[in-house]
Design a protein around this motif. Structure first.
Motif, PDB file in Angstrom:
ATOM      1  N   ARG A   1      18.693 -18.421   3.837  1.00 52.55           N
ATOM      2  CA  ARG A   1      19.519 -17.846   2.778  1.00 52.55           C
ATOM      3  C   ARG A   1      18.914 -16.533   2.286  1.00 52.55           C
ATOM      4  O   ARG A   1      19.635 -15.590   1.946  1.00 52.55           O
ATOM      5  CB  ARG A   1      19.668 -18.839   1.617  1.00 52.55           C
ATOM      6  N   GLY A   2      17.588 -16.437   2.246  1.00 49.65           N
ATOM      7  CA  GLY A   2      16.941 -15.210   1.822  1.00 49.65           C
ATOM      8  C   GLY A   2      17.317 -14.034   2.712  1.00 49.65           C
ATOM      9  O   GLY A   2      17.601 -12.933   2.223  1.00 49.65           O
ATOM     10  N   LEU A   3      17.354 -14.250   4.018  1.00 51.69           N
ATOM     11  CA  LEU A   3      17.747 -13.182   4.939  1.00 51.69           C
ATOM     12  C   LEU A   3      19.211 -12.794   4.724  1.00 51.69           C
ATOM     13  O   LEU A   3      19.574 -11.614   4.827  1.00 51.69           O
ATOM     14  CB  LEU A   3      17.522 -13.627   6.384  1.00 51.69           C
ATOM     15  N   GLU A   4      20.040 -13.783   4.402  1.00 49.42           N
ATOM     16  CA  GLU A   4      21.444 -13.486   4.101  1.00 49.42           C
ATOM     17  C   GLU A   4      21.565 -12.618   2.858  1.00 49.42           C
ATOM     18  O   GLU A   4      22.374 -11.680   2.807  1.00 49.42           O
ATOM     19  CB  GLU A   4      22.225 -14.783   3.908  1.00 49.42           C
ATOM     20  N   ILE A   5      20.755 -12.932   1.831  1.00 51.90           N
ATOM     21  CA  ILE A   5      20.776 -12.127   0.604  1.00 51.90           C
ATOM     22  C   ILE A   5      20.431 -10.676   0.910  1.00 51.90           C
ATOM     23  O   ILE A   5      21.084  -9.748   0.434  1.00 51.90           O
ATOM     24  CB  ILE A   5      19.801 -12.698  -0.448  1.00 51.90           C
ATOM     25  N   LEU A   6      19.395 -10.459   1.709  1.00 51.81           N
ATOM     26  CA  LEU A   6      18.964  -9.101   2.024  1.00 51.81           C
ATOM     27  C   LEU A   6      20.066  -8.328   2.738  1.00 51.81           C
ATOM     28  O   LEU A   6      20.266  -7.137   2.492  1.00 51.81           O
ATOM     29  CB  LEU A   6      17.690  -9.139   2.859  1.00 51.81           C
ATOM     30  N   LYS A   7      20.805  -9.014   3.605  1.00 55.61           N
ATOM     31  CA  LYS A   7      21.949  -8.375   4.275  1.00 55.61           C
ATOM     32  C   LYS A   7      23.063  -8.081   3.269  1.00 55.61           C
ATOM     33  O   LYS A   7      23.687  -7.022   3.304  1.00 55.61           O
ATOM     34  CB  LYS A   7      22.463  -9.269   5.398  1.00 55.61           C
ATOM     35  N   GLU A   8      23.323  -9.039   2.386  1.00 57.63           N
ATOM     36  CA  GLU A   8      24.378  -8.866   1.383  1.00 57.63           C
ATOM     37  C   GLU A   8      24.078  -7.704   0.450  1.00 57.63           C
ATOM     38  O   GLU A   8      24.988  -6.975   0.037  1.00 57.63           O
ATOM     39  CB  GLU A   8      24.549 -10.153   0.575  1.00 57.63           C
ATOM     40  N   LEU A   9      22.800  -7.532   0.114  1.00 57.71           N
ATOM     41  CA  LEU A   9      22.428  -6.428  -0.769  1.00 57.71           C
ATOM     42  C   LEU A   9      22.829  -5.075  -0.177  1.00 57.71           C
ATOM     43  O   LEU A   9      23.218  -4.166  -0.899  1.00 57.71           O
ATOM     44  CB  LEU A   9      20.917  -6.435  -1.029  1.00 57.71           C
ATOM     45  N   LYS A  10      22.740  -4.972   1.133  1.00 59.12           N
ATOM     46  CA  LYS A  10      23.105  -3.718   1.789  1.00 59.12           C
ATOM     47  C   LYS A  10      24.613  -3.592   1.993  1.00 59.12           C
ATOM     48  O   LYS A  10      25.187  -2.504   1.851  1.00 59.12           O
ATOM     49  CB  LYS A  10      22.396  -3.613   3.143  1.00 59.12           C
ATOM     50  N   SER A  11      25.273  -4.697   2.325  1.00 56.77           N
ATOM     51  CA  SER A  11      26.662  -4.613   2.775  1.00 56.77           C
ATOM     52  C   SER A  11      27.698  -4.808   1.668  1.00 56.77           C
ATOM     53  O   SER A  11      28.849  -4.392   1.827  1.00 56.77           O
ATOM     54  CB  SER A  11      26.913  -5.648   3.873  1.00 56.77           C
ATOM     55  N   THR A  12      27.319  -5.418   0.557  1.00 51.90           N
ATOM     56  CA  THR A  12      28.299  -5.722  -0.483  1.00 51.90           C
ATOM     57  C   THR A  12      28.814  -4.451  -1.139  1.00 51.90           C
ATOM     58  O   THR A  12      28.025  -3.645  -1.644  1.00 51.90           O
ATOM     59  CB  THR A  12      27.686  -6.651  -1.560  1.00 51.90           C
ATOM     60  N   GLU A  13      30.116  -4.279  -1.141  1.00 52.83           N
ATOM     61  CA  GLU A  13      30.764  -3.172  -1.836  1.00 52.83           C
ATOM     62  C   GLU A  13      31.279  -3.683  -3.180  1.00 52.83           C
ATOM     63  O   GLU A  13      31.904  -4.744  -3.240  1.00 52.83           O
ATOM     64  CB  GLU A  13      31.934  -2.622  -1.007  1.00 52.83           C
ATOM     65  N   VAL A  14      31.016  -2.925  -4.238  1.00 54.18           N
ATOM     66  CA  VAL A  14      31.355  -3.390  -5.580  1.00 54.18           C
ATOM     67  C   VAL A  14      32.364  -2.436  -6.217  1.00 54.18           C
ATOM     68  O   VAL A  14      31.998  -1.354  -6.679  1.00 54.18           O
ATOM     69  CB  VAL A  14      30.088  -3.499  -6.465  1.00 54.18           C
ATOM     70  N   PRO A  15      33.651  -2.806  -6.248  1.00 58.22           N
ATOM     71  CA  PRO A  15      34.674  -1.931  -6.841  1.00 58.22           C
ATOM     72  C   PRO A  15      34.484  -1.783  -8.350  1.00 58.22           C
ATOM     73  O   PRO A  15      33.762  -2.558  -8.997  1.00 58.22           O
ATOM     74  CB  PRO A  15      35.992  -2.656  -6.527  1.00 58.22           C
ATOM     75  N   LYS A  16      35.157  -0.798  -8.918  1.00 51.47           N
ATOM     76  CA  LYS A  16      35.138  -0.563 -10.361  1.00 51.47           C
ATOM     77  C   LYS A  16      35.573  -1.823 -11.096  1.00 51.47           C
ATOM     78  O   LYS A  16      36.507  -2.506 -10.682  1.00 51.47           O
ATOM     79  CB  LYS A  16      36.090   0.589 -10.706  1.00 51.47           C
ATOM     80  N   GLY A  17      34.882  -2.111 -12.181  1.00 47.56           N
ATOM     81  CA  GLY A  17      35.211  -3.289 -12.975  1.00 47.56           C
ATOM     82  C   GLY A  17      34.566  -4.567 -12.480  1.00 47.56           C
ATOM     83  O   GLY A  17      34.875  -5.653 -12.979  1.00 47.56           O
ATOM     84  N   MET A  18      33.660  -4.449 -11.508  1.00 47.35           N
ATOM     85  CA  MET A  18      32.991  -5.622 -10.963  1.00 47.35           C
ATOM     86  C   MET A  18      31.493  -5.352 -10.825  1.00 47.35           C
ATOM     87  O   MET A  18      31.061  -4.203 -10.774  1.00 47.35           O
ATOM     88  CB  MET A  18      33.557  -5.980  -9.584  1.00 47.35           C
ATOM     89  N   LEU A  19      30.721  -6.407 -10.762  1.00 50.86           N
ATOM     90  CA  LEU A  19      29.304  -6.338 -10.415  1.00 50.86           C
ATOM     91  C   LEU A  19      28.971  -7.538  -9.537  1.00 50.86           C
ATOM     92  O   LEU A  19      29.549  -8.622  -9.713  1.00 50.86           O
ATOM     93  CB  LEU A  19      28.416  -6.359 -11.664  1.00 50.86           C
TER      94      LEU A  19
END
Length: 279
Positions: free
Chosen positions: A8-26
């Motif tokens: 799961r830790g490796l998945e988090i590290l990938k998500e940190l790079k790939s996650t796009e956060v639109p306006k009004g979200m975090l």
């Protein structure tokens, strides 16, 4: 379990790079205890109270080694206790990225430098300032870790953080009880997402020099009184003898304030907060 955490830790590290956060979200990742990662506008990433020391007395292993956090823009430290200012995590993050800024009370600055953080990368979490940082708008407010500790030279020893970021207002309380003016402060800020400790405090823990926080009921009542949109409880899962069952806050809210939103994060979950004002 350790293998699961590592995966799961490796998945988090990938998500940190790939996650796009639109306006009004975090995007929020819960790492255990008071530790969270938040990603918002401009692909900026903030880490709050990173506790990643693989100490044997933890209830569970961290999801990854701290040196794997190579893309952190800001580290916010609420106070100098080792599960909030973790020397292992601070040293590792500072070593792999010399651009990371560390925002912390002046009480923490010597310790940060001992951990290898250069003075130019230390930003004071001064509660007298409107904003400690304006790239990602971050301000520090006082916290009472059972009591306030304040000196004219160093300011408040304990702080919480308010973020005004990507059209979302976030309050990370650090370690605190509720004190006069806290409800009014949060009301004025119109907090969308509040991350609050729920482990409580009592005489017997104090006798063991365990300083406490608000409990389940207080955290729930604070969120309601301050008009918070969504509450996420923290600081309940790491140490035997200083923990809480997070389901109790769901029970309390269901029985008393069934319209109050609350999210219990699974261990190492990515939670996408969507503001009521999001398009």
């Amino acid at each position: 379990m350790e293998l699961e955490h590592s995966k799961r830790g490796l998945e988090i590290l990938k998500e940190l790079k790939s996650t796009e956060v639109p306006k009004g979200m975090l995007a929020v990742w819960f790492l255990g205890q008071n530790s969270v990662l938040i990603k918002g506008e401009g692909n900026k990433i903030v880490c709050i109270d990173p506790y990643l020391d693989p100490a044997p007395y933890r209830a569970f292993a961290p999801p990854f080694q701290a040196e794997m956090l190579t893309n952190i823009d800001y580290v916010c430290i609420s106070h100098d206790h080792s599960d909030h200012l973790d020397p292992y995590a601070v040293e590792a993050i500072a070593k792999v990225n010399n651009q990371t800024k560390f925002i912390a009370p002046a009480y923490c600055h010597d310790r940060l430098q001992e951990c290898g953080v250069s003075p130019e990368n230390i930003v004071s979490a001064d509660t007298n300032l409107d904003w400690c940082c304006t790239d990602v708008k971050i301000k520090a407010i006082p916290a009472a870790h059972e009591e306030f500790e304040y000196s004219p030279d160093y300011g408040h020893r304990f702080v919480g953080f308010i973020f005004d970021w990507n059209g979302v207002k976030v309050y990370h309380a650090g370690d605190t009880v509720i004190y006069p003016d806290l409800v009014d402060t949060l009301k004025r800020e119109a907090i969308d997402l509040a991350l609050l400790p729920i482990n409580g405090r009592d005489f017997f823990r104090n006798q063991r020099e365990i300083i406490g926080n608000m409990d389940v009921r207080e955290a729930a009542e604070l969120a309601v009184a301050a008009g918070v949109d969504t509450l996420i409880p923290l600081h309940y899962d790491m140490f035997q003898g200083n923990s809480e069952k997070p389901g109790r806050i769901i029970d309390y809210l269901y029985e008393n304030y069934p319209m109050q939103k609350c999210h219990i994060c699974a261990r190492f979950e990515r939670f996408i907060y969507v503001s009521p004002n999001a398009l």
